[in-house]
Design a protein around this motif. Sequence first.
Motif, PDB file in Angstrom:
ATOM      1  N   VAL A 122     -36.719 -40.496 -11.151  1.00 53.52           N
ATOM      2  CA  VAL A 122     -37.214 -40.575 -12.302  1.00 53.52           C
ATOM      3  C   VAL A 122     -35.720 -41.829 -12.873  1.00 53.52           C
ATOM      4  N   ALA A 123     -34.336 -42.159 -13.141  1.00 49.34           N
ATOM      5  CA  ALA A 123     -33.546 -43.083 -13.399  1.00 49.34           C
ATOM      6  C   ALA A 123     -33.725 -43.886 -13.251  1.00 49.34           C
ATOM      7  N   PHE A 124     -33.785 -44.615 -11.186  1.00 46.90           N
ATOM      8  CA  PHE A 124     -34.306 -44.990 -10.676  1.00 46.90           C
ATOM      9  C   PHE A 124     -34.700 -46.583 -11.106  1.00 46.90           C
ATOM     10  N   ASP A 125     -33.690 -47.376 -11.022  1.00 47.96           N
ATOM     11  CA  ASP A 125     -34.494 -48.754 -11.095  1.00 47.96           C
ATOM     12  C   ASP A 125     -35.088 -49.074 -12.898  1.00 47.96           C
ATOM     13  N   GLY A 126     -33.985 -48.356 -14.075  1.00 42.92           N
ATOM     14  CA  GLY A 126     -34.543 -48.640 -15.064  1.00 42.92           C
ATOM     15  C   GLY A 126     -34.527 -49.652 -16.296  1.00 42.92           C
ATOM     16  N   SER A 127     -34.290 -50.620 -15.136  1.00 41.48           N
ATOM     17  CA  SER A 127     -34.335 -51.826 -16.045  1.00 41.48           C
ATOM     18  C   SER A 127     -35.730 -52.807 -15.455  1.00 41.48           C
ATOM     19  N   SER A 128     -36.826 -51.743 -14.774  1.00 48.84           N
ATOM     20  CA  SER A 128     -38.152 -52.390 -13.937  1.00 48.84           C
ATOM     21  C   SER A 128     -38.907 -51.883 -14.957  1.00 48.84           C
ATOM     22  N   ARG A 129     -38.433 -49.808 -15.533  1.00 43.37           N
ATOM     23  CA  ARG A 129     -39.405 -49.330 -15.989  1.00 43.37           C
ATOM     24  C   ARG A 129     -39.010 -49.190 -17.541  1.00 43.37           C
ATOM     25  N   HIS A 130     -38.176 -48.745 -18.117  1.00 46.40           N
ATOM     26  CA  HIS A 130     -38.118 -49.264 -19.473  1.00 46.40           C
ATOM     27  C   HIS A 130     -39.023 -50.674 -19.857  1.00 46.40           C
ATOM     28  N   THR A 131     -38.965 -51.874 -19.604  1.00 43.37           N
ATOM     29  CA  THR A 131     -39.220 -52.783 -20.050  1.00 43.37           C
ATOM     30  C   THR A 131     -40.683 -53.240 -19.100  1.00 43.37           C
ATOM     31  N   GLY A 132     -41.211 -51.871 -18.403  1.00 42.04           N
ATOM     32  CA  GLY A 132     -42.527 -51.705 -18.181  1.00 42.04           C
ATOM     33  C   GLY A 132     -43.300 -50.584 -19.044  1.00 42.04           C
ATOM     34  N   ALA A 133     -42.271 -49.870 -19.438  1.00 47.55           N
ATOM     35  CA  ALA A 133     -43.411 -48.670 -20.010  1.00 47.55           C
ATOM     36  C   ALA A 133     -42.706 -48.216 -21.369  1.00 47.55           C
ATOM     37  N   VAL A 134     -41.533 -48.425 -21.625  1.00 54.04           N
ATOM     38  CA  VAL A 134     -41.111 -48.825 -23.047  1.00 54.04           C
ATOM     39  C   VAL A 134     -40.972 -49.783 -24.226  1.00 54.04           C
ATOM     40  N   LEU A 135     -40.367 -50.952 -23.466  1.00 61.16           N
ATOM     41  CA  LEU A 135     -40.179 -52.090 -24.251  1.00 61.16           C
ATOM     42  C   LEU A 135     -41.517 -52.689 -24.714  1.00 61.16           C
ATOM     43  N   PRO A 136     -42.878 -52.253 -24.164  1.00 61.85           N
ATOM     44  CA  PRO A 136     -44.879 -52.708 -24.922  1.00 61.85           C
ATOM     45  C   PRO A 136     -44.644 -52.115 -25.658  1.00 61.85           C
ATOM     46  N   VAL A 137     -44.166 -50.940 -25.760  1.00 58.37           N
ATOM     47  CA  VAL A 137     -44.644 -50.240 -27.258  1.00 58.37           C
ATOM     48  C   VAL A 137     -43.622 -50.526 -28.522  1.00 58.37           C
ATOM     49  N   ILE A 138     -42.024 -50.457 -28.274  1.00 60.63           N
ATOM     50  CA  ILE A 138     -41.514 -50.655 -29.202  1.00 60.63           C
ATOM     51  C   ILE A 138     -41.764 -51.953 -29.958  1.00 60.63           C
ATOM     52  N   ARG A 139     -42.436 -53.236 -28.822  1.00 69.54           N
ATOM     53  CA  ARG A 139     -42.740 -54.788 -29.380  1.00 69.54           C
ATOM     54  C   ARG A 139     -44.536 -54.394 -30.525  1.00 69.54           C
ATOM     55  N   ASP A 140     -44.744 -53.494 -30.050  1.00 69.93           N
ATOM     56  CA  ASP A 140     -46.277 -53.193 -30.486  1.00 69.93           C
ATOM     57  C   ASP A 140     -45.554 -52.168 -31.928  1.00 69.93           C
ATOM     58  N   ALA A 141     -44.613 -51.145 -32.331  1.00 68.43           N
ATOM     59  CA  ALA A 141     -44.019 -50.406 -33.398  1.00 68.43           C
ATOM     60  C   ALA A 141     -43.696 -51.448 -34.272  1.00 68.43           C
ATOM     61  N   ILE A 142     -42.836 -53.010 -33.577  1.00 65.70           N
ATOM     62  CA  ILE A 142     -42.681 -53.868 -34.389  1.00 65.70           C
ATOM     63  C   ILE A 142     -42.881 -54.751 -34.989  1.00 65.70           C
ATOM     64  N   ALA A 143     -44.574 -54.658 -34.286  1.00 67.24           N
ATOM     65  CA  ALA A 143     -45.492 -55.484 -34.627  1.00 67.24           C
ATOM     66  C   ALA A 143     -45.982 -54.839 -35.997  1.00 67.24           C
ATOM     67  N   ALA A 144     -46.683 -54.276 -35.601  1.00 69.46           N
ATOM     68  CA  ALA A 144     -47.439 -52.869 -36.137  1.00 69.46           C
ATOM     69  C   ALA A 144     -46.592 -52.360 -37.662  1.00 69.46           C
ATOM     70  N   GLY A 145     -45.221 -52.348 -37.814  1.00 76.64           N
ATOM     71  CA  GLY A 145     -43.759 -51.804 -38.651  1.00 76.64           C
ATOM     72  C   GLY A 145     -43.910 -50.236 -38.982  1.00 76.64           C
ATOM     73  N   THR A 146     -45.029 -50.281 -37.694  1.00 68.70           N
ATOM     74  CA  THR A 146     -44.544 -48.799 -37.892  1.00 68.70           C
ATOM     75  C   THR A 146     -43.396 -48.278 -37.103  1.00 68.70           C
ATOM     76  N   ALA A 147     -43.613 -46.460 -36.735  1.00 68.12           N
ATOM     77  CA  ALA A 147     -41.770 -45.635 -36.696  1.00 68.12           C
ATOM     78  C   ALA A 147     -41.294 -46.497 -35.065  1.00 68.12           C
ATOM     79  N   LEU A 148     -40.562 -46.365 -35.597  1.00 68.90           N
ATOM     80  CA  LEU A 148     -39.319 -46.675 -33.580  1.00 68.90           C
ATOM     81  C   LEU A 148     -38.421 -45.975 -33.417  1.00 68.90           C
ATOM     82  N   GLU A 149     -37.669 -45.312 -34.520  1.00 69.38           N
ATOM     83  CA  GLU A 149     -35.978 -44.675 -34.834  1.00 69.38           C
ATOM     84  C   GLU A 149     -36.330 -43.351 -33.493  1.00 69.38           C
TER      85      GLU A 149
END
Length: 191
Positions: free
Chosen positions: A75-102
């Motif tokens: 599951v941890a393998f290839d985090g550079s692909s998996r984080h950029t595909g699954a987590v970073l887009p949600v961080i961008r959405d949270a930043i844009a919406a001003g919602t929780a991101l801690e």
Amino acid sequence: NGGHQIIAAPAEILGLETIAQAMETPAIRAFLRKVALTELAPHVAAVPGMTPAQYVDLIDRRFANPAIYDTVRRVAFDGSSRHTGAVLPVIRDAIAAGTALEGLALSQALWARMCIGTREDGSKIEPNDPDWDALTAAAQASEADPSAWLAQRHFYGDIADDARFSEAFARWFKALAADGIEATLLAYFKA
């Protein structure tokens, strides 16, 4: 998926072998549930016929099922692909919406901590990403200056420019070094 990435790094740092074992660790399970309910759910499409809480319960049961043998290493393998595909887009959405991101910032601090290449017990984490050498160099540089991790613009882009995110990332990364994985996860859960 994002849930897997959120639990893989702390589980790897703690030397856990399976995703089910990760879910047996109260701090990891609590971390996943809080991030999923409060920080991921507002930014993903609803699952028909389920509330966000019911969907998180379903994921919780699936990840915790020892009959589904899934290794942390896989599951941890290839985090550079998996984080950029699954987590970073949600961080961008949270930043844009001003919602929780801690918790999302903490997930990135955990990924960076994993990429330092050692577990809490001092054992070595074997390379698990095509970009492992660069990730390790950035993670190790972050021990002196957490912004070194976010300077990987090919991953973070303008996320690194958001003060709310970058400050939370730095605070969590320092907490992981000072207090350890479980104490830091529990601090997030109690916040």
